[in-house]
Scaffold this motif. Structure first.
Motif: not given
Lengths: 432, 140
Positions: A361, A394-396, A398, B48-50, B52-55
């Motif tokens: 990202q 990598t993931g938002t 984070g 997302q890869v993890d 975790g979505g997007v807040p």
């Protein structure tokens, strides 16, 4: 019991009265040197700049406005203890706020000060509160509702605002869609022609600051073809509204034959527009390709990834940025604290991308865009970085902090909000 | 004595069969791989890869109570019909539109759901093509 209730009432009364009345003596601005945090609040800044945390964990801090005496107002996306606007004050002059109040029973994004009024928006309405000369609220309980009934379909729903100081307020009404497909985000789905969303959204609407309860019929569509604008500001040099558009996404997911993952991560550009009445930025029919530096016909409307749009109705951006970084705030810097090159240039808060996956990202920083004679020079640079707190996002999820709002303090400091952890940053220049 | 020994043996056999019936069948590597391929091409952008979505935009799948819940039909419906109900999910709201993925085959829907139910910190039973077929039939 009696006693505790009356104590409670007393405390309540006190906190309300703090919002009403405030003596101006607290703003000992720059009267003593304000020291930045030892780690510059975790930010990476150009040489000579320092930063501190004015406040932390205040909620989902979206946009921010500061009075000429230094009282800070922050709009929260979601209510905290039933309130959607936070007031912060630094009474002892160390730069950190120790006085905090809250009011306003609505969540939202937009907040701005013009003249003696504080304007704030929910996702459907705009209100204003009268300010005292010291920057407190005359009556926090009963704002004037100036605009109502704006479309909120829970996508691109925030209503950002800007004022021209001449009795007009400009409100973004984002398109409740990615690219006006017959089925939103449907793989391969065609675009609707003409796009019906543009009648009530996907543009900037202009209203009168002095009238109550205005809705679509009372306002005017000032500019169209803008998918979603979160950051916008009135440029006083040009007397012109500038906006930052969030470009469309999912080119690869929706049209895998035309765009590979890399192309999808890198297109289209995030774009700044200098608007005039009647401007059309071209969404959903076109997008701006940062690599080809052209307006390209959208795949939903017969584009093949390369076909250049020749439609003269669509305006070129004033400057283009890499894709998907999500510009959430725009601020023209008019202060004298920062070195001369910053004067009248623009700061842009990039909230940070999510739609570049599987590539890392980007964004999560505040950029500076130099201006000359009211136009961007074509260059831009990262001004404040490190909000995410990690090298690579990598993931938002984070990212620790995400820049969302910008304001200039009376002494020329730059304030940045973060809607992830609710941190308010103040960036100052202390070089010589 | 002999009787007792036989009795104990029987109890043991019962216990073992009971246990093996309860613990979920191990999920095959190929199912997880197929599921991942679909996840990468259809779901990754938003979730997302993890996982975790997007807040505040796209709901997380990792650690989501609905994703690991016993109600698989709900998950199947979400993938087949898309999701933009804007209901509260584990205390938060998400403001993007998830489109329908009805063009995926029953086995593909099953595999991607098995994949998200068993990736990151998630652990739950597999979803079968037959379960997807049953839900799809009711949607028509």
């Amino acid at each position: 019991m009696r006693k505790s209730i009356s104590l409670c009432l007393l405390a309540l009364g006190l906190s309300v009265s703090q919002l009403f009345a405030h003596s101006g003596d607290s703003t000992k601005l720059a009267s003593k040197a304000i020291l930045p945090d030892a780690d510059n609040a975790g930010l990476k800044l150009p040489a000579g700049f320092g930063a501190l945390k004015v406040a932390d964990s205040i909620g989902r801090a979206r946009h921010i406005a500061i009075t000429d005496k230094g009282t800070i107002y922050v709009k929260l996306a979601r209510l905290v203890n039933g309130k959607g606007i936070v007031m912060l004050r630094d009474n002892d002059g160390d730069g950190r706020a120790e006085e905090k109040g809250s009011f306003g029973e609505f969540g939202g994004t937009g907040i701005a000060i013009s003249g003696k009024w504080l304007y704030a928006s929910s996702d459907e309405e705009v209100f204003r509160y009268a300010l005292t000369p010291e920057g407190s609220l005359v009556n926090p309980m009963s704002p004037q509702k100036i605009i109502t009934g704006l479309i909120n379909r829970r996508q691109h729903e925030s209503k950002s605002i800007a004022l021209d100081g001449k009795g007009n307020i400009y409100v973004n009404i984002g398109a409740f869609s990615n690219s006006c497909q017959e089925k939103d985000r449907g793989k391969g789905a065609k675009g609707m022609m003409p796009c019906p969303i543009l009648d009530s959204a996907g543009g900037i609407w202009k209203f009168d600051t002095e009238k109550s309860n205005q809705t679509y019929g009372d306002g005017k569509r000032f500019a169209t073809g803008l998918r979603n604008v979160v950051g916008l500001d009135w440029n006083k040099q040009n007397n012109q509204l500038f906006v930052m558009q969030h470009g469309r996404d999912q080119l690869h997911d929706l049209f895998p034959d035309l765009y590979d993952e890399k192309a999808s991560a890198e297109k289209p550009a995030e774009t700044m527009y200098a608007l005039k009445e009647g401007s059309n930025a071209g969404w959903p029919y076109i997008y701006f390709d940062p690599e080809l530096k052209q307006k390209i016909v959208a795949p939903e409307y017969g584009g093949d990834g390369k076909k250049v749009s020749t439609d003269p109705a669509f305006q070129d951006p004033a400057i283009a940025f890499p894709a998907h970084m999500a510009p959430n705030a725009l601020l023209f810097y008019t202060g004298n604290q920062f070195p001369a090159k910053y004067k009248n240039g623009a700061f842009v808060a990039f909230h940070g991308s999510w739609n570049r996956a599987p590539l890392p990202q980007e964004g999560y920083f505040v950029a500076f865009v130099p201006f000359e004679n009211g136009k961007p020079t074509g260059q831009w640079e990262i001004f404040a970085n490190g909000f995410a707190g990690v090298e690579v996002v990598t993931g938002t999820r984070g990212a620790q902090h995400r820049p969302c709002g910008l304001a200039q303090g009376p002494d020329g400091s730059l304030y940045v909000t973060d809607d992830s952890k609710g941190t308010i940053y103040r960036i100052m220049y202390n070089g010589k | 004595m002999k009787r007792i020994r036989i009795f104990l043996m029987m109890v043991l056999v019962c216990l073992v069969t009971k246990l093996s019936a309860q613990s979920p069948k191990p999920i095959s590597k190929s199912v997880m791989e197929n599921g991942k391929t679909i996840y990468l091409s259809r779901c990754l952008a938003c979730h997302q890869v993890d996982g975790g979505g997007v807040p505040h935009l796209n709901a997380p799948l990792d650690g989501a109570s609905a994703v690991i819940a016993a109600d698989k039909a709900k998950l199947i419906r979400i993938v087949l019909k898309g999701y933009s109900d804007r209901v509260e999910i584990d205390g938060e709201y998400y403001s993007n539109n998830m489109s329908a993925h009805a063009d995926l085959k029953d086995q593909q829907v099953a595999d991607v759901l098995t994949y998200i139910r068993n990736s990151w910190s998630n652990k739950a039973t597999a979803v079968t093509a037959a379960e997807v077929k049953a839900v799809r039939a009711k949607l028509k």
